[in-house]
Motif scaffolding. Structure first.
Motif, PDB file in Angstrom:
ATOM      1  N   UNK A 177      75.626  68.017  25.279  1.00  0.00           N
ATOM      2  CA  UNK A 177      75.965  67.805  26.675  1.00  0.00           C
ATOM      3  C   UNK A 177      74.884  68.336  27.592  1.00  0.00           C
ATOM      4  N   UNK A 196      71.763  68.596  26.873  1.00  0.00           N
ATOM      5  CA  UNK A 196      70.615  67.714  26.760  1.00  0.00           C
ATOM      6  C   UNK A 196      70.817  66.487  27.640  1.00  0.00           C
ATOM      7  N   UNK A 197      72.040  65.913  27.563  1.00  0.00           N
ATOM      8  CA  UNK A 197      72.288  64.718  28.350  1.00  0.00           C
ATOM      9  C   UNK A 197      72.254  65.036  29.829  1.00  0.00           C
ATOM     10  N   UNK A 198      72.650  66.255  30.190  1.00  0.00           N
ATOM     11  CA  UNK A 198      72.614  66.617  31.599  1.00  0.00           C
ATOM     12  C   UNK A 198      71.176  66.613  32.110  1.00  0.00           C
ATOM     13  N   UNK A 199      70.295  67.172  31.302  1.00  0.00           N
ATOM     14  CA  UNK A 199      68.892  67.169  31.701  1.00  0.00           C
ATOM     15  C   UNK A 199      68.376  65.745  31.773  1.00  0.00           C
ATOM     16  N   UNK A 200      68.770  64.920  30.797  1.00  0.00           N
ATOM     17  CA  UNK A 200      68.318  63.543  30.817  1.00  0.00           C
ATOM     18  C   UNK A 200      68.784  62.840  32.084  1.00  0.00           C
ATOM     19  N   UNK A 201      70.019  63.143  32.494  1.00  0.00           N
ATOM     20  CA  UNK A 201      70.530  62.520  33.700  1.00  0.00           C
ATOM     21  C   UNK A 201      69.718  62.936  34.924  1.00  0.00           C
ATOM     22  N   UNK A 202      69.337  64.212  34.939  1.00  0.00           N
ATOM     23  CA  UNK A 202      68.534  64.663  36.067  1.00  0.00           C
ATOM     24  C   UNK A 202      67.193  63.942  36.090  1.00  0.00           C
ATOM     25  N   UNK A 203      66.756  63.558  34.919  1.00  0.00           N
ATOM     26  CA  UNK A 203      65.433  62.974  34.841  1.00  0.00           C
ATOM     27  C   UNK A 203      65.464  61.460  35.053  1.00  0.00           C
ATOM     28  N   UNK A 204      66.432  60.789  34.412  1.00  0.00           N
ATOM     29  CA  UNK A 204      66.427  59.331  34.475  1.00  0.00           C
ATOM     30  C   UNK A 204      67.511  58.776  35.389  1.00  0.00           C
ATOM     31  N   UNK A 205      68.351  59.622  35.953  1.00  0.00           N
ATOM     32  CA  UNK A 205      69.455  59.150  36.767  1.00  0.00           C
ATOM     33  C   UNK A 205      69.017  58.816  38.179  1.00  0.00           C
TER      34      UNK A 205
END
Lengths: 564, 235
Positions: A490, A492-501
């Motif tokens: 979770x 990791x996905x949060x960071x991904x969201x900050x990056x690609x969201x």
């Protein structure tokens, strides 16, 4: 008004029958007037849509009604998704009242997401001129079936739902495991009723027994065409505010395959189906010989202290055209987990009560009868467990028990063990005196194992007059002590969201919208609830014998919410 | 509806999208879809919100500035001293939250800020007497009605005199937002806790958010600290 419409419908049916016999060489086919609701469908794993909430004139049941609806439509689009999809839905409130949204029956998170979108959370409030972004992640293991969405703002829910703020939602795939049922004609039948004042508006104070226009997909008595011998798939949802439907189809039976979005353990053949407010029944219908057949909502009474609904025809099935060989209906359906085989972590008794005048409603979750208070947790449940709840109806009218985020299995009604037919999210509660002098009793086993339902949600009577009147309580599912609050995945996905969201500006705007909605949902008022004057009901009660309601004569029967 | 714009994505995002497309990250391209809900009863802001403070003071009469708002974790509640139940109940709960935080980690400085929404009746002296009932570490904030409204608006806190309040014994009551806001040492709004407060859960959330803040917001991935978009802020 209702009587006239019924008469017109019967006349139409009679004319259709006359057409059937007018030509021996094959009667001309009767044109079908039934229309499935509009729909929007997910693609690429997501469905992005917008619901504008606004008040204006709409055509309902052949007349113009000024009411508040989604996207200018009394029957808004069905949201059609598949397990594993994500629903991105924005509410843009252009009406003069606050509102919010509930995804009825979905086993999804009730929380606010870490990207500031909102899950299936009914504690937020979208004020007028505000907007809110929902993101509903539907688990890949979610049951396919028929669900619905509607406003869920306490004390406004009945009028808003009756006025039009409800629509259908389908998780596709319920017939996938059944090859013989592929390709059936699908009928999505959303039952909705509306009361209209002389001024062409929805009444401010709705009495459920008052005459209402009962419709299928906003149509009064539409005709559905079917070939003799043909099997069609009727997906019927009661998405109205208060009314019960006890349906019968002349000359036919219903083969019920699912209830409340849960495929059953077996096909159950019924002469009639009871669809309480919020319930859904998915049935197979095999046409008989040629002719016209009324789909009737039979007269229904919810008890001595309750409401009465006249009989009406809500649709007409026309069996016509070349006959087909009936398919063999499945005798076996895929297995469904029997909750009775699971260890029960806790038993609770939940009692539905109401004031002696029948206008204020309570739930006793073990700590005394009380009206809904969003700031009080009535039942705390440990995630990962299964509980048995005994739900008592200590009133002289029917109620319906509904719990958010999960499903349950009915094991007993008034002491009689029930066959295992599947799961549901809504059950009718017999009233005190209906079958026994004791309060009506329903035992259910509720599944709280799903980790995504951790959080706060509600259980309540889904007769929305009662819910608005206080018959709602708060459950909180808390994680077991060993569960980490946020997994590494979770994070990791949060960071991904900050990056690609979304961009920083979009994220900030969304966060501000959600902040407003959360705070608006935390607003505490001191004023009492609107008095509910129901003369006919009070009159009935005054004429009946005094009831035994030991916990009801409390000081707050005036309907005051907690004074802050 | 809100539709993510691709125009303002920076190169780093593009690079990571390419990595995802190359299969480094399994699953669908929309990585955000699998985000877990925030583990909080309420709302944890994805990015703490900057606040402004003007023309406020404490119950001791000392000025209360933006610098004073920061420096420690503040559990902020907007209420009034004539409030019959939710205000004293929440302040009592917050006392227990502070105790739980202290028991878990004494190195997490924190306090309670009680912001009056009723400056007409809540004098500094009355506020001093009131907050003293809830133990040490509670500071009341006062100011003009307009200054308090400007401060409350940033939290999206609303209040108004209740329509039926004039009939009550105490004069009048307020309808008001009843939640607890968490403001960080950076003087930014980090989270909203909705009522009822679960003391242990709120304390755990404060400690978790504190740890995240201390780490510069970004979590540790695969044993190393990522610094992407990390913006540890102080006042």
């Amino acid at each position: 008004m209702t009587t006239i419409r019924t008469g017109v419908a019967l006349l139409a049916v009679a004319m259709l029958s006359a057409c059937d016999s007018s030509n021996d060489s094959g009667p001309p086919l009767v044109a079908e007037t039934f229309r499935n609701p509009p729909e929007v469908r997910s693609a690429g794993g997501e469905l992005r849509t917008l619901l504008n909430v606004a008040t204006g004139p709409v055509q309902v049941g052949g007349q113009t009604v000024t009411t508040t609806v989604y996207n200018g439509m009394y029957i808004p689009p069905v949201l059609r998704l598949r397990p594993g999809d994500t629903l991105f839905l924005d509410i843009d409130n252009r009406s003069s009242d606050p509102t919010n949204l509930h995804l009825h029956g979905l086993n999804v998170s009730p929380r606010i997401n870490s990207d500031a979108t909102v899950g299936d959370n009914i504690f937020v409030s979208v004020d007028p001129a505000n907007r809110l972004s929902y993101r509903i992640a539907i688990p890949s293991t979610h049951n396919p079936g028929l669900y619905w969405y509607h406003t869920h703002l306490h004390m406004l829910a009945q009028r808003q739902v009756m006025g039009g703020l409800s629509g259908g939602l389908i998780i596709d795939g319920i017939l996938d495991p059944l090859p013989q049922l592929q390709g059936l004609v699908e009928r999505v039948m959303l039952l909705k009723d509306i009361q209209v004042t002389a001024q062409g508006t929805v009444p401010d104070d709705i009495s459920p027994s008052s005459p209402s226009i009962r419709m299928v997909n906003g149509q009064v008595n539409p005709t559905l065409s079917i070939r003799p011998g043909e099997t069609q798939f009727f997906r019927i949802a009661n998405i109205g505010s208060d009314v019960y439907y006890r349906l019968r189809l002349d000359g036919h039976v219903f083969h019920e395959i699912a209830r409340d979005g849960n495929r059953a353990t077996q096909l159950t053949t019924r002469q009639e189906i009871l669809i309480p407010p919020s319930s859904r029944a998915e049935v197979l219908v095999q046409a008989a010989s040629p002719g016209s057949f009324a789909l009737r909502a039979q007269a229904f009474n919810t008890g001595p202290a309750g409401d009465s609904y006249d009989a009406t025809i809500i649709a007409t099935l026309i069996a016509q055209g070349p006959p087909v060989t009936p398919i063999t209906l499945p005798s076996v359906l895929p297995a469904v987990e029997d909750f009775r085989t699971l260890p029960i972590a806790r038993q609770r008794t939940i009692t539905f009560t109401e004031s002696s005048d029948g206008n204020t409603f309570y739930i006793d979750s073990g700590n005394g009868a009380k009206q809904f208070d969003a700031n009080v947790i009535d039942s705390t449940i440990v995630q990962g467990t299964v509980e048995e709840w005994t739900i008592l109806n200590a009133t002289q009218e029917l109620h319906t028990f509904h719990i958010h985020q999960t499903d349950f299995q009915v094991t007993e009604i008034n002491g009689v063990a029930q066959p295992f037919l599947g799961h549901q999210d809504n059950v009718n509660l017999p009233y005190q005196g209906q079958e026994t002098p004791a309060p009506g009793q329903v035992k259910v086993i509720i599944d709280f194992r799903n980790p995504i339902i951790v959080g706060k949600f509600v259980y309540h009577c889904h007769i929305l007059e009662h819910e608005d009147g206080g018959m709602m309580a708060v459950a909180e599912v808390v994680p077991p002590p060993t569960l980490a609050p946020l997994t590494m995945a979770g994070r990791f996905m949060k960071v991904m969201n900050q990056v690609v969201g979304p961009s920083d500006a979009e994220r900030a705007a969304r966060a501000e919208e959600t902040l407003k909605a959360v705070q608006a949902g935390s607003y505490c008022r001191t004023e009492p609830a609107k008095p509910r004057v129901r003369v006919t009901r009070a009159d009935r009660l005054a004429q009946s014998a005094p009831l035994q309601r030991p916990q009801l004569d409390r000081g707050n029967e005036g309907g005051a919410v907690a004074v802050r | 509806m809100t539709s993510p714009s691709h125009q303002d994505r920076n190169d780093r995002r593009t690079l990571l999208l390419a990595i995802i497309a190359a299969g480094v990250v399994p699953g669908r391209t929309a990585a955000a879809h699998t985000l877990e809900p925030a583990p909080i009863n309420g709302f944890e802001l994805p990015e703490p919100k900057a606040l402004q403070v003007a023309s406020l003071h404490t119950h001791t009469g000392a000025p209360f500035s933006l610098r004073d708002l920061g420096g420690r974790w503040s559990l902020v509640f907007f209420g009034f001293t004539n409030c019959p139940d939710v205000c004293p109940t929440t302040l009592a709960d917050l006392r227990r939250v502070r105790a739980a935080i202290g028991n878990a980690n004494e190195a997490v400085p924190n306090r309670v800020l009680f912001v009056t929404i009723d400056p007409a009746r809540d004098t500094d002296a009355r506020l001093a007497e009131y907050v003293a009932r809830f133990g040490p570490g509670v500071t009341a904030i006062n100011g003009s009605a307009s200054a308090i409204k400007v401060f409350a608006d940033q939290f999206r806190v609303k209040y108004e005199i209740a329509a039926n309040g004039k009939a009550t014994k105490g004069g009048y009551l307020f309808d008001h937002t009843a939640s607890v806001s968490l403001v960080g040492p950076d003087a930014r709004l980090h989270a909203i806790f909705t009522l009822p407060l679960r003391v242990t859960a709120v304390a755990d959330d404060v400690l978790r958010i504190h740890a995240k803040h201390r780490a510069g917001i970004c979590p540790s991935i695969s044993g190393r600290n990522e610094t992407l978009s990390c913006t540890a802020r102080t006042v």
